[in-house]
Design an enzyme around this catalytic site. Structure first.
Site, mmCIF file in Angstrom:
data_model
loop_
_atom_site.group_PDB
_atom_site.id
_atom_site.type_symbol
_atom_site.label_atom_id
_atom_site.label_comp_id
_atom_site.label_asym_id
_atom_site.label_seq_id
_atom_site.Cartn_x
_atom_site.Cartn_y
_atom_site.Cartn_z
ATOM 1 N N CYS A 589 0.877 -1.405 0.199
ATOM 2 C CA CYS A 589 0.101 0.209 0.048
ATOM 3 C C CYS A 589 0.836 1.145 0.246
ATOM 4 O O CYS A 589 2.029 1.197 0.219
ATOM 5 C CB CYS A 589 -0.911 0.037 1.080
ATOM 6 S SG CYS A 589 -1.936 1.510 1.321
ATOM 7 N N ASP A 591 0.399 3.606 1.764
ATOM 8 C CA ASP A 591 0.363 4.117 3.116
ATOM 9 C C ASP A 591 1.767 4.504 3.691
ATOM 10 O O ASP A 591 2.552 3.791 3.715
ATOM 11 C CB ASP A 591 -0.367 3.115 4.141
ATOM 12 C CG ASP A 591 -0.585 3.734 5.640
ATOM 13 O OD1 ASP A 591 0.227 4.194 6.297
ATOM 14 O OD2 ASP A 591 -2.012 3.860 5.885
ATOM 15 N N ARG A 593 3.131 4.692 6.617
ATOM 16 C CA ARG A 593 3.536 3.989 7.710
ATOM 17 C C ARG A 593 4.042 2.731 7.406
ATOM 18 O O ARG A 593 4.780 2.070 8.254
ATOM 19 C CB ARG A 593 2.422 3.880 8.801
ATOM 20 C CG ARG A 593 1.926 5.055 9.094
ATOM 21 C CD ARG A 593 0.492 4.917 9.990
ATOM 22 N NE ARG A 593 -0.443 4.248 9.003
ATOM 23 C CZ ARG A 593 -1.748 4.090 9.370
ATOM 24 N NH1 ARG A 593 -2.119 4.176 10.801
ATOM 25 N NH2 ARG A 593 -2.710 3.522 8.544
ATOM 26 N N HIS A 650 -1.831 -4.129 5.278
ATOM 27 C CA HIS A 650 -1.493 -3.571 6.528
ATOM 28 C C HIS A 650 -2.546 -2.986 7.337
ATOM 29 O O HIS A 650 -3.787 -3.118 7.024
ATOM 30 C CB HIS A 650 -0.673 -2.239 6.472
ATOM 31 C CG HIS A 650 -1.188 -1.136 5.910
ATOM 32 N ND1 HIS A 650 -1.862 -0.237 6.533
ATOM 33 C CD2 HIS A 650 -1.449 -0.890 4.601
ATOM 34 C CE1 HIS A 650 -2.185 0.715 5.721
ATOM 35 N NE2 HIS A 650 -1.949 0.431 4.468
ATOM 36 N N CYS A 653 -6.040 0.210 7.216
ATOM 37 C CA CYS A 653 -5.770 0.675 5.735
ATOM 38 C C CYS A 653 -6.979 1.483 5.310
ATOM 39 O O CYS A 653 -8.130 1.219 5.343
ATOM 40 C CB CYS A 653 -5.651 -0.535 4.507
ATOM 41 S SG CYS A 653 -5.672 0.151 2.845
#
Length: 776
Positions: A589, A591, A593, A650, A653
Site C-alpha cells: 500500500c 500508506d 507508515r 496492513h 488501511c
C-alpha cells in the site's frame, strides 16, 4: 498454481461433532512421508558403524552403543524440541565415558548417565537452555578439539594393532613403542578404511553423485570387512555377546565428590553439544525455505527435557550417554527429512539390526571401527573453526581449552577456558588507549579499544587538551561505548561547539558516525537503527506554524548527503554499473507508515517495490487506461526474473475503510474508480461459503482488519490471472506470498494455508526475511 486461501476453522455448529455431541472425536491418520523413510535409512547407515566404533573407543560393551543409538532415536526423537536433530552416542562423550568406565566400572557409569539425565530434566524445567548458549564458541570448539585429539591418539594404537591407555599422555608416551611393534593386518585394514573415507566423497562426475547416496562410513567399514574376510586376515572382530548377559545399571559406587563431578561433566557435555546441535540444525533449515512451513524452530528447553529422558532410559538399559550428533543430524536434513518421524524410524532400524544382524556385525574388524572413530576425532579439530576464532582474536581461549581437555580432563579444561575467556573480555573492556595530536591545525583525538566508564577520566583529560574554538576530530576505533562515556563525550562536544569550535566524530578509517547538534539540519539520522529516528523538531515546527516546515525536504536531503551517502555510495555505484537484479516483487500500500525496507530488512537493489492505494492488483483488461500495475508485474516477472511476489496489506488501511463505508453510487472520482478493483475482496469477505481468516490464532479485531486480510488473498488470486505470472508458476520458478503488517504492534504476519496469518517470532523476524518464511 493458484494462490492458497488462508482460512479459519469453520463455526462449530457446522461440524459433525456439534450435530452429534456423543460422536467420538475424529481420528488422525498416522502417515510417514516417503522423505522421512528414505532419510531414516540414510541416518541408520551412518549411525550403525559409528555407534559400534564409539562403544569400542570408550571400552564399553559394544551393545551399549546400539542401545544408545536406539534410545536416542526413539526417545529423544519423540520428546526432544529439535524435530530433525538425531541423538545417540556422540564422539564428544568418548573421552569422558572412557575415563568413567576406567575409574568406576560399567554399571556405575550407567548410573552416572541416569543421574545426568535427571540433572538435564531439572535444567529443562528451570528453562535455562538459552543461558547455556552464553558459553564462548572458542571454549566449545576448544573442548571438542581437545576431545578429538584424545580420541585420535587413543584409536591410533588400535589402528597400529595395539591397545590404548586410559590417559592421553600415556598414549603419547607409548606411541614410539607401538610404532616399533606394528600389526600389519590391522594396519592394512585401517589404512583401507581411511582411504575409502577420504576418497569416497571425492569421486567426480555423475558416478560420484550416484555413489554419494551411500554414506562413506558404511562403505569404508563394509569394504574393509569384505577384504578382511576374503584375505582370511587374523584380526580382532566385533564381539556381541547374547543380550541375556547384557549388563544393566547398578547402584553408583565410589567417592561422592567424584561421582558428583562425573555427573556434572556428563550433564555439561551432553547439554552443550545437544543445544549447539539444535541451533546448527535451525541454521540448516533456514537455507531450505520449503521446510520452514512444516518444521518448527527448535525449542531448546524441550530439547533438554528430551535429552534428559533419553539419558535416563539409555543408562537404565545399559547404554552409553546420549547427545545430539552433528554428523547424523546434518545427514538427516540433507536427506530431505520433513518431521521427527525420520529420527524415530532410524532408532527402529537400529533395534532391528541389533536383534537380527548380529552374525553380520560380528564380521566387522575392530581395526576398521577404530580407523572410523579416529577420522571422526581428527575432524573435530576443525581448521575452519580455528581460522574463525583467530579472526575474532579468541585463539588464546581456544588453545587453553584444548590443552586443558587433553592434559587435565573435560571439566577442568572447560573451566580453564571459561576463566581465560572472562579474563580476555575484561582485558579488552578495560584496555583503552587515548591519544591526542595536532596535524595542520586540526586536533585529532584517537580512542583505541572499548570506551567505558573506566576510561572516562583519561578521555576527559585528553579532550580538554583541545583549545577552545579549534577544529577537532574524535576517532573511535571500538565496538562499544557505555552511557558514561557517551555523556562525557557529548557534553564536551556541545561545550566545544558552543565556543565556536567544530567537532567531527568518526569511526574506523575516518568514517563519520555523528554530527554536532545544530539547527541547520533535521535531527533525523538516516542509516542508523530505527529507534533513533525521532523527528521531533519538524513536528514541533509544524505545531508552531500550523503547516509543515518549508525547509524540511531540503534539510532532509542535506542530512542524507552528509550522513547516509558516504555509507551507500559504494553499493549504489555497483548497482549503477551492474543494473538492478532484485529477487522479489513487493506490492504494498501507499500508506506512509509501511516502510518496506524496514519491515523486510532489505537494502538498495533487494526489492522491486510497487505501491498503490490498497495494494490492489487489477485483473488483466480491467485497468481502463491505467496499466501501471500490470506493466510493473510484467516487467518484474519477464525482464527482472524475480523469484517471488509478495502482496503486503496492513492494519488501518484507508482504502479498505473506504470500501466498507462508501455507499454505492455518487460521483465517480479517481479514487472511487480505482477502488472498484477492491470490490472482489469485499464480495469474498461476505461470501457464505468462505471461512474468514484468522490472525495468529485469534479472530480479526473488526471488519476492516478482516477485509485487509481478505484483500491480500484476493490480490494473490488476481496475480495468477496475469499471463506472465501464470506461466512462471507453471514452470515452478516463481512463488507467491501473502503478508500482513500490523502497524500498531510493529509485527509482521505471513498468510498460511488453513491457519490464517502466522506471527513471526522476534528471533525469526531478526534472522529471516519474512517473505521467505511461508509459501502461500
Amino acid at each position: 498454481m493458484s494462490a492458497c486461501v488462508p482460512t479459519r476453522t469453520t463455526d462449530s455448529t457446522h461440524t459433525p461433532r456439534a450435530n452429534n455431541p456423543h460422536a467420538p472425536p475424529p481420528r488422525k491418520k498416522f502417515r510417514i512421508a516417503g522423505a522421512d523413510l528414505s532419510a531414516s535409512v540414510a541416518v541408520f547407515l551412518i549411525a550403525l558403524p559409528l555407534s559400534l566404533g564409539i562403544a569400542l573407543a570408550t571400552g564399553a560393551p559394544l551393545q551399549a552403543g546400539l542401545v544408545a543409538a536406539a534410545v536416542g532415536g526413539l526417545v529423544a526423537g519423540r520428546i526432544g524440541g529439535s524435530p530433525l536433530q538425531v541423538s545417540g552416542p556422540a564422539a564428544g562423550l568418548t573421552v569422558v565415558t572412557a575415563d568413567l568406565i576406567h575409574r568406576y566400572g560399567w554399571r556405575t557409569t550407567c548410573a552416572i548417565t541416569v543421574l545426568a539425565g535427571l540433572a538435564q530434566l531439572g535444567l529443562g524445567c528451570l528453562r535455562v537452555a538459552r543461558t547455556a548458549l552464553a558459553v564462548s564458541p572458542a571454549v566449545v570448539h576448544g573442548m571438542l578439539a581437545g576431545i578429538g585429539v584424545a580420541i585420535a591418539v587413543a584409536q591410533l594404537h588400535i589402528v597400529l594393532g595395539g591397545t590404548p591407555q586410559s590417559a592421553v599422555l600415556d598414549n603419547l608416551r607409548s606411541l614410539p613403542a607401538q610404532l616399533a611393534d606394528l600389526h600389519p593386518a590391522a594396519l592394512s585394514i585401517s589404512v583401507l578404511t581411511l582411504a575409502i573415507l577420504l576418497l569416497w566423497p571425492r569421486i567426480p562426475g555423475r558416478v560420484g553423485r550416484i555413489t554419494r547416496v551411500v554414506p562413506a562410513a558404511l562403505v569404508s567399514v563394509a569394504l574393509a570387512t569384505v577384504v578382511a574376510a576374503l584375505a582370511h586376515l587374523h584380526l580382532d572382530m566385533v564381539n556381541l555377546p547374547s543380550w541375556r548377559s547384557h549388563a544393566l545399571v547398578g547402584l553408583p559406587e565410589g567417592p561422592a565428590l567424584g561421582l558428583v563431578a562425573a555427573v556434572l561433566t556428563i550433564t555439561l557435555v551432553c547439554s552443550v553439544q545437544s543445544l549447539l546441535g539444535a541451533v546448527a540444525v535451525d541454521k540448516l533449515l533456514s537455507k531450505r525455505p520449503e521446510l520452514n512451513a512444516g518444521v518448527r524452530r527448535s525449542d531448546l528447553n524441550r530439547e533438554l527435557l528430551g535429552q534428559g529422558t533419553a539419558n535416563i532410559v539409555s543408562g537404565a538399559l545399559g547404554g552409553l550417554p546420549v547427545a545430539g550428533v552433528a554428523v547424523r543430524s546434518v545427514a538427516n536434513v540433507r536427506a530431505g527429512a520433513v518431521s521427527r518421524n525420520s529420527t524415530m524410524l532410524h532408532g527402529v532400524w537400529v533395534v532391528v539390526a541389533a536383534l537380527l544382524l548380529v552374525p553380520v556385525l560380528e564380521l566387522i574388524p575392530l581395526a576398521a571401527l577404530a580407523a572410523l572413530v579416529m577420522a571422526v576425532g581428527i575432524q573435530m579439530v576443525s581448521l575452519n573453526h580455528i581460522r574463525t576464532i583467530t579472526r575474532h582474536r579468541e585463539i588464546l581461549v581456544y588453545a587453553v581449552t584444548t590443552l586443558g581437555v587433553v592434559l587435565l580432563g573435560v571439566l577442568e579444561g572447560v573451566g580453564l577456558g571459561v576463566a581465560v575467556a572472562v579474563c580476555v573480555a575484561m582485558h579488552r573492556l578495560a584496555r583503552t588507549r587515548i591519544t591526542h595530536e595536532e596535524q595542520e591545525g586540526v586536533h585529532h583525538v584517537r580512542v583505541r579499544g572499548q570506551l567505558t566508564f573506566l576510561a572516562v577520566p583519561r578521555l576527559s583529560r585528553t579532550l580538554h587538551l583541545v583549545p577552545q574554538g579549534a577544529e577537532a576530530v574524535v576517532e573511535l576505533d571500538g565496538s562499544f561505548m557505555d552511557h558514561a562515556a557517551y555523556e562525557s563525550l557529548q557534553c564536551w562536544q556541545d561545550a566545544h561547539t558552543a565556543h565556536g569550535g567544530s567537532v567531527e566524530v568518526t569511526g574506523r578509517a575516518g568514517t563519520r558516525i555523528a554530527e554536532p547538534a545544530s539547527g541547520s539540519h533535521s535531527c533525523c539520522r538516516p542509516w542508523t537503527p530505527w529507534r533513533n529516528h525521532h523527528c521531533d523538531r519538524p513536528q514541533e515546527e509544524e505545531q508552531h506554524t500550523g503547516r509543515p516546515s518549508g525547509h524540511q525536504l531540503a534539510t532532509g536531503i542535506s542530512a542524507f548527503q552528509r550522513n547516509t551517502a558516504p555509507h551507500v555510495r559504494g553499493e549504489l555505484a555497483r548497482l549503477a554499473r551492474e543494473g538492478q537484479q532484485p529477487a522479489q516483487l513487493f506490492l504494498t500500500c501507499a500508506d506512509s507508515r509501511v516502510v518496506t525496507s524496514m519491515i523486510t530488512s532489505s537494502g538498495p537493489g533487494d526489492l522491486f517495490v510497487v505501491r498503490n492505494v490498497g495494494n490492489l492488483v487489477p485483473l488483466p483488461g480491467a485497468e481502463s487506461g491505467d496499466d501501471s500495475v500490470g506493466a510493473a508485474i510484467e516487467y518484474a516477472v519477464d525482464v527482472l526474473k524475480v523469484r517471488s511476489i509478495t502482496v503486503c496489506g496492513h492494519s488501518g488501511c484507508g482504502a479498505m475503510q473506504a470500501l466498507l463505508t462508501t455507499p454505492p453510487g455518487g460521483a465517480q472520482t479517481p479514487l472511487r474508480r480505482w477502488l472498484r478493483h477492491g470490490q472482489p475482496s469485499l464480495e469474498r469477505m461476505g461470501a457464505q461459503d468462505r471461512a474468514w481468516a484468522r490472525l495468529a490464532g485469534r479472530a480479526p479485531a473488526d471488519a476492516v482488519e478482516q477485509l485487509c486480510l481478505t484483500n491480500v488473498v484476493q490480490q494473490l488470486e488476481h496475480l495468477t490471472a496475469h499471463e506472465s505470472v501464470a506461466r512462471r508458476l507453471a514452470e515452478g520458478d516463481l512463488e507467491l506470498h501473502g503478508m500482513y503488517f500490523h502497524v500498531g504492534e510493529a509485527q509482521a504476519y505471513l498468510l498460511t494455508e488453513g491457519t490464517g496469518a502466522e506471527q513471526l517470532p522476534d528471533e525469526v523476524f531478526d534472522q529471516v526475511a519474512p517473505t521467505a518464511r511461508v509459501k502461500v
